[in-house]
Design a protein around this motif. Structure first.
Motif, PDB file in Angstrom:
ATOM      1  N   ALA A  57       0.818  -1.220   0.000  1.00 53.02           N
ATOM      2  CA  ALA A  57       0.000   0.000   0.000  1.00 53.02           C
ATOM      3  C   ALA A  57       0.846   1.261   0.000  1.00 53.02           C
ATOM      4  O   ALA A  57       0.356   2.340  -0.318  1.00 53.02           O
ATOM      5  N   GLY A  58       2.100   1.143   0.363  1.00 51.86           N
ATOM      6  CA  GLY A  58       2.949   2.327   0.422  1.00 51.86           C
ATOM      7  C   GLY A  58       4.393   1.922   0.571  1.00 51.86           C
ATOM      8  O   GLY A  58       4.785   0.813   0.219  1.00 51.86           O
ATOM      9  N   GLY A  59       5.194   2.834   1.102  1.00 51.43           N
ATOM     10  CA  GLY A  59       6.601   2.549   1.302  1.00 51.43           C
ATOM     11  C   GLY A  59       7.441   2.943   0.098  1.00 51.43           C
ATOM     12  O   GLY A  59       6.953   3.514  -0.880  1.00 51.43           O
ATOM     13  N   THR A  60       8.727   2.630   0.184  1.00 50.50           N
ATOM     14  CA  THR A  60       9.668   2.895  -0.898  1.00 50.50           C
ATOM     15  C   THR A  60      10.074   1.561  -1.498  1.00 50.50           C
ATOM     16  O   THR A  60      10.533   0.666  -0.781  1.00 50.50           O
ATOM     17  N   ILE A  61       9.883   1.434  -2.801  1.00 52.18           N
ATOM     18  CA  ILE A  61      10.033   0.145  -3.483  1.00 52.18           C
ATOM     19  C   ILE A  61      11.015   0.300  -4.632  1.00 52.18           C
ATOM     20  O   ILE A  61      11.007   1.309  -5.340  1.00 52.18           O
ATOM     21  N   LEU A  62      11.833  -0.729  -4.849  1.00 56.95           N
ATOM     22  CA  LEU A  62      12.765  -0.763  -5.967  1.00 56.95           C
ATOM     23  C   LEU A  62      12.409  -1.904  -6.911  1.00 56.95           C
ATOM     24  O   LEU A  62      12.220  -3.036  -6.468  1.00 56.95           O
ATOM     25  N   ASP A  63      12.336  -1.584  -8.201  1.00 51.54           N
ATOM     26  CA  ASP A  63      12.267  -2.602  -9.242  1.00 51.54           C
ATOM     27  C   ASP A  63      13.698  -2.750  -9.762  1.00 51.54           C
ATOM     28  O   ASP A  63      14.207  -1.869 -10.453  1.00 51.54           O
ATOM     29  N   LEU A  64      14.338  -3.849  -9.412  1.00 57.59           N
ATOM     30  CA  LEU A  64      15.746  -4.082  -9.746  1.00 57.59           C
ATOM     31  C   LEU A  64      15.834  -4.836 -11.070  1.00 57.59           C
ATOM     32  O   LEU A  64      15.390  -5.974 -11.170  1.00 57.59           O
ATOM     33  N   GLY A  65      16.431  -4.172 -12.083  1.00 60.13           N
ATOM     34  CA  GLY A  65      16.476  -4.744 -13.428  1.00 60.13           C
ATOM     35  C   GLY A  65      15.130  -4.558 -14.100  1.00 60.13           C
ATOM     36  O   GLY A  65      14.477  -5.500 -14.517  1.00 60.13           O
ATOM     37  N   CYS A  66      14.718  -3.303 -14.221  1.00 58.90           N
ATOM     38  CA  CYS A  66      13.316  -2.982 -14.542  1.00 58.90           C
ATOM     39  C   CYS A  66      12.909  -3.259 -15.984  1.00 58.90           C
ATOM     40  O   CYS A  66      11.719  -3.346 -16.274  1.00 58.90           O
TER      41      CYS A  66
END
Length: 197
Positions: A57-66
């Motif tokens: 629902a929130g937070g800080t997210i990384l897509d690694l190798g997007c």
């Protein structure tokens, strides 16, 4: 030597096309191109990761190798209040990710790995990691980014069983990153890696 999707600047012509994928109950249209991973549409592994996971629902997210950004854009679209980063060494992939985020009306911070600010920590990392870069390079990649998880942060990785998912799970655990298989579908494993300190 042929181009690889993890090359920084693909020499293959930038031939763009639109693809549509159904993610979390919505039809999303993306622009892809030659010279990036899975340019013909959403690959099976990423589809399994998205289908078997719930967007935060929130937070800080990384897509690694997007790649062209299906994970990052879907997370930004579904996660109200989430701050989404996307990183890839392929500059064309980052350009497409930014384009697709804009097209969907969401914000994704697409950046080369060295351009992600060092003080940013992630509540979650999502990845269909680039297994084909080789085992040592993959290990180096994961050991670079997993320490950027916040306390109690989690990484969700999808890896083909035939590409070493089970040995990667053991290796991560041996490195001090408790890893659990949380889903298995169509020859792919979804691994959940937790930061415990």
């Amino acid at each position: 030597m042929p181009d690889h999707y993890f090359d920084a600047t693909p020499s293959i012509p930038d031939r763009r096309q639109d693809v549509t994928a159904r993610i979390w109950g919505k039809e999303l249209t993306f622009t892809t191109s030659a010279g990036v991973f899975s340019h013909d549409g959403l690959d099976k592994a990423t589809a399994v990761l998205l289908r078997t996971s719930t967007p935060p629902a929130g937070g800080t997210i990384l897509d690694l190798g997007c790649g062209w950004g299906p994970i990052a854009c879907a997370l930004a679209d579904a996660g109200a209040g989430a701050t989404v980063w996307a990183t890839d060494p392929n500059e064309r992939a980052l350009e497409l990710t930014a384009l697709n985020a804009s097209r969907l009306g969401v914000t994704v911070h697409a950046a080369l790995p060295d351009d992600v600010p060092a003080d940013v920590v992630f509540d979650e990392i999502w990845s269909n990691p680039p297994i084909r870069i080789g085992k040592q390079a993959l290990h180096d990649l994961l050991l670079r980014w997993l320490p950027r998880l916040a306390p109690d942060g989690v990484a969700r990785l999808v890896v083909g069983k035939n590409l070493g998912a089970d040995s990667l799970q053991r290796w991560l655990t041996d490195q001090g990153w408790p890893t659990e298989r949380v889903a298995s579908e169509k020859g792919f494993r979804v691994l959940e890696v937790r930061r415990t300190t």
